[in-house]
Every structure is written in C-alpha cells, then in structure tokens.
Scaffold this active site. Structure first.
Site, PDB file in Angstrom:
ATOM      1  CB  CYS A  35      -0.923   0.070   1.076  1.00 53.54           C
ATOM      2  SG  CYS A  35      -0.108   0.222   2.849  1.00 53.54           S
ATOM      3  CB  CYS A 104      -2.406  -1.796   9.121  1.00 52.61           C
ATOM      4  SG  CYS A 104      -3.625  -1.830   7.684  1.00 52.61           S
TER       5      CYS A 104
END
Ligand code: FES
Length: 128
Positions: A35, A104
């Site tokens: 990302c 994440c």
C-alpha cells in the site's frame, strides 16, 4: 470481523506517543509495499529498557492505531521483550482488526525491530 473496535477508534482519535523524539537513541522504519505506507519509530533506551518511544506514520487509520498501540506495548519493556512483540500481540491489544487491515500491523513490528537492531549496532549500545 468487519468493523473497528472501540479500542481501535480510541487510538485513531487519540493516538499515543505521536511525534519525533528529539533525543532518540535510535529509530527504525517499517514499510508496507502493498500500500506504500510507512512508519517511523523512535526509541530512548536506559539500562536496556525502552524508556521512551514515539512514532510518525503515513498510512491509513488502522496504521495509526497499530502504530500507537505498538508504542504502548513496547514502552517500559526490555529490548529483548520488545523485539518479541508480534503482529498478533498488536492485533490482540486492539481487540482485533478487520481482515483487510491485518497487514497494517506489520508496520509496527518491522519499525520497532529495526529501531532495536539499529540501536544494538550503534555506539550508544555501550552507553545505554
Ligand atoms: Fe497501508 Fe493500512 S492500508 S498500512
């Protein structure tokens, strides 16, 4: 699980230990190639203990929460114990993460371990 827990929302709204430690003994970076987001973690070490820690992150709201809770988990721990913090520990401390946000949490462990590695390879190791 699809939604953010109250704990996650609390960290997003009131992230802990934000900013750059001006007198940090070491720093480490984590990046998520998938990302393009990144996290910097700064640590101060006294007698082998992480006495202070902070972060700066460029990423999604889940990255803010995982970074924030990573600093909470690591603060006050020995370097060895902090190095052992896992993505699962971070996710558990947040009460879970939506499946699509699990990656994440990797930012936190990667940046923290790099900060510890950099500290151990610096000349501050002998002092701290
Ligand atoms: Fe990149 Fe969360 S989507 S860190």
């Amino acid at each position: 699980m699809d939604l953010f827990t109250e704990t996650i929302i609390g960290h997003i709204m009131h992230p802990r230990n934000v900013g750059k430690l001006p007198d940090a003994d070491s720093e480490g970076m984590g990046g998520e190639p998938g990302c393009g987001d990144w996290l910097m973690i700064y640590i101060k070490v006294r007698d082998g203990i992480i006495s202070d820690i902070s972060f700066l992150v460029h990423g999604c709201v889940a990255a803010i929460a995982t970074s924030s809770v990573t600093t909470e988990l690591a603060k006050g721990k020995s370097l060895d114990d902090a190095y052992q913090i896992t993505e699962e520990d971070i996710i558990t401390a947040l009460g879970g993460l939506p499946e699509y946000k699990l990656h994440c949490s990797v930012l936190g462990t990667t940046a923290l371990r790099e900060a510890i590695d950099n500290y151990r390879h610096s000349d501050k190791q002998a002092i701290g």
